[in-house]
Scaffold this motif. Structure first.
Motif, PDB file in Angstrom:
ATOM      1  N   LEU A 136      86.319 -23.528 -35.897  1.00 10.34           N
ATOM      2  CA  LEU A 136      85.224 -22.690 -35.406  1.00 10.34           C
ATOM      3  C   LEU A 136      84.120 -22.557 -36.454  1.00 10.34           C
ATOM      4  O   LEU A 136      82.929 -22.539 -36.115  1.00 10.34           O
ATOM      5  CB  LEU A 136      85.759 -21.309 -35.028  1.00 10.34           C
ATOM      6  N   THR A 137      84.504 -22.479 -37.730  1.00 12.50           N
ATOM      7  CA  THR A 137      83.505 -22.397 -38.805  1.00 12.50           C
ATOM      8  C   THR A 137      82.658 -23.658 -38.858  1.00 12.50           C
ATOM      9  O   THR A 137      81.424 -23.594 -38.984  1.00 12.50           O
ATOM     10  CB  THR A 137      84.207 -22.167 -40.153  1.00 12.50           C
ATOM     11  N   GLN A 163      94.875 -20.519 -38.735  1.00 12.34           N
ATOM     12  CA  GLN A 163      93.939 -20.778 -39.828  1.00 12.34           C
ATOM     13  C   GLN A 163      93.124 -22.040 -39.558  1.00 12.34           C
ATOM     14  O   GLN A 163      91.921 -22.087 -39.838  1.00 12.34           O
ATOM     15  CB  GLN A 163      94.700 -20.911 -41.147  1.00 12.34           C
ATOM     16  N   ASP A 216      92.397 -23.215 -36.618  1.00 11.54           N
ATOM     17  CA  ASP A 216      91.463 -22.911 -35.540  1.00 11.54           C
ATOM     18  C   ASP A 216      90.219 -22.208 -36.086  1.00 11.54           C
ATOM     19  O   ASP A 216      89.099 -22.494 -35.652  1.00 11.54           O
ATOM     20  CB  ASP A 216      92.158 -22.031 -34.493  1.00 11.54           C
ATOM     21  N   ASN A 217      90.401 -21.311 -37.050  1.00 10.79           N
ATOM     22  CA  ASN A 217      89.245 -20.669 -37.681  1.00 10.79           C
ATOM     23  C   ASN A 217      88.385 -21.679 -38.430  1.00 10.79           C
ATOM     24  O   ASN A 217      87.152 -21.583 -38.431  1.00 10.79           O
ATOM     25  CB  ASN A 217      89.713 -19.579 -38.641  1.00 10.79           C
TER      26      ASN A 217
END
Length: 501
Positions: free
Chosen positions: A63-64, A57, A59-60
């Motif tokens: 990236l966002t 989560q 890592d997402n």
């Protein structure tokens, strides 16, 4: 004579039990896998499945945030439409005779465009440049037609509120990323807290199991002495029955605690993903924990690191952003769009780029609320009321977080001050009960004194277990709320290796 034989048989049983116990204990120890509290909490807990889910989560979220920053870089996009096949009948008019005829249309169209776009953050506008080519081939008439756009540039933005919207969006994105970093730290700290709770629960279950086994040994000795005294008429049948009931209760309790200990070890092994469920664990040393926690320091670390406070800041910023956008939507505003380009139509590819025609457009859109029976004014008041309500809820959540910090700190300090007292009480209760058994064998203690001492010993054990459980549970809960390791005086983000760019 019967008494001497009975004593001799029981002494033989005790000798056999003493000889067999070390062998059985060593055999069990060789099969067990040792797991320390530090290894379970600081190593295996951070690599469990829930911890891995928290890392994914996070890592997402990274990236966002990275996508948001890269959205202000030039974006290059190529659109290809190689085949647009058309086979149909069209009704056309002859320009000379004026006669209408159905003509078979058998053609294919191919389109290619290249677009470069750039967001202009401070103004809230979008700048784009496009070049394209369209090719039409008519199979029926064997004709080609080229349509080119060598160059086309456009720009559009809102006149009012663009810069403020950009700054608010930038702050919201940054806060969301910081909140994600704190959230993964809290998720890992929560996993450590849960593992610590399971580990301590398993340790206490094993402690009760071992104490129950010692109680059976003590009750065996007590029953042995009680039978001798009963046969010699020193105690009544009622007293003998009471001792037998205590002996049976000890056996029943030991079986129950053995099942609880096995279940607790199974839960711990399942949470950590251990293959061997026959773990060897023990209660960790409490000297590693801080003796007392200062309330002001705990509150300061919570204010700086707790996601609840960062979430409150994010909610406040989003509320300001929503209020700004809703006000813009219900008052005078305008948007402007500018464009300039070249285009050309020809029967050949070279001709489509020889003498392109210019095309320009300027657009200005005004939004002016003149009279709407006060609907716009009511919309603005509703937006302000929503903002005030959100502010009240944010302040309430912060007060509740402060209250939890204060309560947890008080509970930890209380458990820390009671630890040595409860442990000493437990030791003294065990010694007192052993002394009473010895006195009972000599005829200087009654059955009721033994039962009362046994109850007191069980109560001191329960009190000591509650203090140990509260000590570790409150500390790791406080660590989860503050995201701060008070043992090492480090933030958990540093311990976990999480850095905010």
């Amino acid at each position: 004579m019967v008494n001497s034989c009975l004593i001799s048989n029981n002494m033989k049983s005790l000798v056999i039990l003493i000889i067999c116990l070390p062998t059985q204990s060593s055999a069990q120890t060789s099969e067990k896998e040792f797991l320390s509290f530090s290894d379970a909490v600081n190593n295996l807990a951070l690599h469990s499945q829930r911890a891995q889910s928290a890392w994914l989560q996070y890592d997402n979220a990274k990236l966002t945030y990275d996508n948001y920053k890269k959205s202000f870089l030039p974006q290059l996009r190529i659109n290809l439409k190689p085949i647009t096949f058309n086979h149909a009948m069209k009704l056309l008019q002859d320009p000379y005779s004026g006669e209408y005829r159905n003509i078979e249309d058998f053609a294919n169209t191919s389109i290619a465009t290249l677009t470069i776009s750039q967001k202009v953050g401070p103004t809230g506008g979008i700048l784009s440049a496009t070049t394209g080519l369209s090719y039409l081939h008519e199979f029926t008439n064997h004709r080609d037609n080229y349509s080119s756009t060598p160059f086309y540039v456009s720009y559009s933005q809102q006149i009012i509120g663009g810069f403020r919207s950009y700054m608010q969006e930038k702050k919201v994105s940054r806060l969301q990323y910081e909140l994600a970093a704190m959230t993964v730290c809290q998720a890992l700290a929560r996993e450590q807290c849960e593992v610590a709770r399971l580990y301590i629960s398993a340790c206490l279950a094993l402690l009760r199991k071992e104490q129950a086994m010692k109680d059976i040994e003590a009750e065996d000795s007590l029953l042995f002495y009680a039978r001798i005294r009963h046969e010699n008429g020193y105690i009544t049948d009622y007293d003998m029955t009471q001792i037998r009931l205590e002996h049976l209760q000890a056996i029943y309790t030991q079986a129950q605690y053995a099942a609880h200990a096995k279940e607790a070890l199974h839960s711990l092994a399942l949470r950590l993903g251990c293959q061997n469920e026959n773990l060897s664990i023990f209660i960790p040393n409490t000297d590693a924990l801080p003796s007392l926690l200062i309330e002001a320091e705990v509150k300061m670390q919570a204010r700086q690191n707790n996601p609840e406070y960062k979430s409150a800041e994010l909610r406040r910023t989003q509320a300001i952003k929503n209020l700004h956008h809703r006000k813009l939507a219900n008052r005078f505003n305008a948007s402007v769009s500018l464009s300039y380009g070249l285009n050309q139509y020809a029967n050949t590819l070279c001709g489509a780029y020889q003498h392109p025609n210019q095309q320009q457009s300027v657009g200005l859109t005004l939004s002016i609320p003149v009279f709407d029976w006060g609907i716009s004014r009511n919309q603005r008041r509703m937006a302000e009321n929503d903002f005030d309500e959100e502010t009240i809820l944010i302040e309430e959540s912060c007060r509740m977080a402060d209250n939890e910090i204060i309560t947890r700190t008080m509970n930890y300090n209380l458990a820390s001050s009671q630890y040595e007292i409860s442990r000493e009480q437990y030791k003294l209760a065990i010694e007192q009960y052993s002394q009473l058994i010895s006195k009972f064998s000599q005829g200087s203690a009654s059955v009721y004194e033994l039962i009362s001492a046994n109850r007191a010993k069980q109560n001191t054990l329960i009190n000591h277990m509650n203090v140990v459980r509260a000590l570790f549970d409150e500390y790791y809960t406080i660590q989860q709320l503050t995201l701060y390791n008070f043992c090492e005086n480090r933030r958990l983000s540093e311990v976990y290796g999480i850095k905010i760019d």
